[in-house]
Write a protein that holds these residues in place. Sequence first.
Motif, short mmCIF file in Angstrom:
data_model
loop_
_atom_site.label_atom_id
_atom_site.label_comp_id
_atom_site.label_asym_id
_atom_site.label_seq_id
_atom_site.Cartn_x
_atom_site.Cartn_y
_atom_site.Cartn_z
N PHE A 38 -32.62 78.86 -42.51
CA PHE A 38 -33.60 79.83 -42.84
C PHE A 38 -33.73 80.89 -43.99
O PHE A 38 -34.78 81.00 -44.52
CB PHE A 38 -33.47 81.12 -41.83
CG PHE A 38 -34.37 82.01 -41.80
CD1 PHE A 38 -35.29 82.55 -41.41
CD2 PHE A 38 -33.26 83.01 -42.30
CE1 PHE A 38 -36.20 83.81 -41.56
CE2 PHE A 38 -33.90 85.01 -42.62
CZ PHE A 38 -35.55 84.55 -42.30
N VAL A 39 -32.37 81.25 -44.78
CA VAL A 39 -31.88 82.02 -45.71
C VAL A 39 -33.26 80.67 -47.68
O VAL A 39 -33.87 80.90 -48.47
CB VAL A 39 -30.76 81.67 -46.49
CG1 VAL A 39 -31.17 82.17 -48.47
CG2 VAL A 39 -30.41 83.16 -45.57
N ILE A 40 -33.19 79.14 -47.65
CA ILE A 40 -33.87 78.52 -47.94
C ILE A 40 -34.97 78.27 -48.16
O ILE A 40 -35.72 78.20 -49.28
CB ILE A 40 -32.79 76.52 -48.25
CG1 ILE A 40 -31.28 76.89 -48.01
CG2 ILE A 40 -33.51 75.57 -48.58
CD1 ILE A 40 -30.37 75.75 -47.89
N LEU A 41 -35.31 78.18 -46.91
CA LEU A 41 -37.04 78.42 -46.54
C LEU A 41 -37.70 79.23 -47.60
O LEU A 41 -38.46 79.19 -47.60
CB LEU A 41 -37.12 78.04 -45.60
CG LEU A 41 -36.97 76.74 -44.83
CD1 LEU A 41 -37.22 76.35 -43.12
CD2 LEU A 41 -37.88 75.58 -45.12
N CYS A 51 -40.65 81.81 -41.41
CA CYS A 51 -39.53 80.85 -41.80
C CYS A 51 -38.96 82.05 -40.39
O CYS A 51 -38.67 81.05 -39.56
CB CYS A 51 -38.74 81.97 -42.68
SG CYS A 51 -39.67 80.77 -44.37
N ILE A 52 -39.54 83.38 -40.12
CA ILE A 52 -38.83 83.84 -39.00
C ILE A 52 -39.33 83.25 -37.33
O ILE A 52 -38.31 83.14 -36.96
CB ILE A 52 -39.29 85.67 -38.49
CG1 ILE A 52 -39.10 85.71 -39.61
CG2 ILE A 52 -39.02 86.07 -37.45
CD1 ILE A 52 -39.87 87.35 -39.97
N VAL A 56 -36.40 81.68 -35.32
CA VAL A 56 -35.80 82.02 -33.36
C VAL A 56 -36.40 80.95 -32.83
O VAL A 56 -35.32 80.82 -31.62
CB VAL A 56 -37.25 83.30 -33.64
CG1 VAL A 56 -37.41 83.69 -32.16
CG2 VAL A 56 -36.81 83.90 -33.89
N VAL A 57 -37.26 79.78 -32.67
CA VAL A 57 -38.01 78.63 -31.87
C VAL A 57 -36.16 77.75 -31.96
O VAL A 57 -35.96 77.23 -31.08
CB VAL A 57 -38.55 77.96 -32.29
CG1 VAL A 57 -39.45 76.39 -31.91
CG2 VAL A 57 -39.60 78.92 -31.99
N SER A 58 -35.97 77.28 -33.02
CA SER A 58 -34.78 76.18 -33.60
C SER A 58 -33.45 77.76 -33.22
O SER A 58 -33.05 76.04 -32.03
CB SER A 58 -34.67 76.30 -34.93
OG SER A 58 -35.78 75.73 -35.63
N ALA A 59 -33.25 78.82 -33.18
CA ALA A 59 -31.83 79.28 -32.26
C ALA A 59 -32.24 79.08 -30.86
O ALA A 59 -31.08 78.97 -30.01
CB ALA A 59 -31.87 80.66 -32.57
N SER A 60 -33.27 79.82 -30.82
CA SER A 60 -33.70 79.44 -28.74
C SER A 60 -33.35 77.87 -27.92
O SER A 60 -32.38 77.88 -27.26
CB SER A 60 -34.73 80.05 -28.27
OG SER A 60 -34.96 80.91 -28.89
N VAL A 61 -33.28 76.57 -28.98
CA VAL A 61 -33.58 75.56 -28.59
C VAL A 61 -32.32 75.87 -28.72
O VAL A 61 -31.29 74.25 -27.93
CB VAL A 61 -33.79 74.79 -29.10
CG1 VAL A 61 -33.85 73.18 -28.84
CG2 VAL A 61 -35.52 74.57 -28.97
N LEU A 62 -31.56 75.76 -29.45
CA LEU A 62 -29.66 75.68 -29.91
C LEU A 62 -28.83 76.43 -28.51
O LEU A 62 -28.33 75.16 -28.49
CB LEU A 62 -29.65 75.45 -31.67
CG LEU A 62 -28.16 75.21 -31.96
CD1 LEU A 62 -28.14 74.20 -31.94
CD2 LEU A 62 -27.48 76.60 -32.95
#
Length: 112
Positions: A38-41, A51-52, A56-62
């Motif tokens: 996220f920080v790199i993007l 980015c947000i 959020v979507v990636s963290a939810s899937v994880l």
Amino acid sequence: MAEYPVNKGIGRSVEFKGLKAQYLFIFCGGLLALFVLFVILYMIGIDQWFCIGFGVVSASVLVWQTFALNARYGEHGLMKLGAARSHPRYILNRRKISRLFNRKKQKNEKYT
């Protein structure tokens, strides 16, 4: 502030909110990797809302996948699954049948 019991006894595996053993490390490592991504993007100059949303979507899937793996395989299930994948399905023997039944001469039997 709420208190969360992390370890419930000596000799037992680490547990936090139902996640046990290696799933806890997968969860923490995945969230850390997503934060770095996220920080790199964001530093590259990609739109803030993209980015947000991605974070959020990636963290939810994880989180969902980690808890699903924990429920499906249990505490040592991923290690057992990895061991089963690395184990060969078949053991092949390519020697001729007649050679299998011949007794090999030992060094001491040559001279007797």
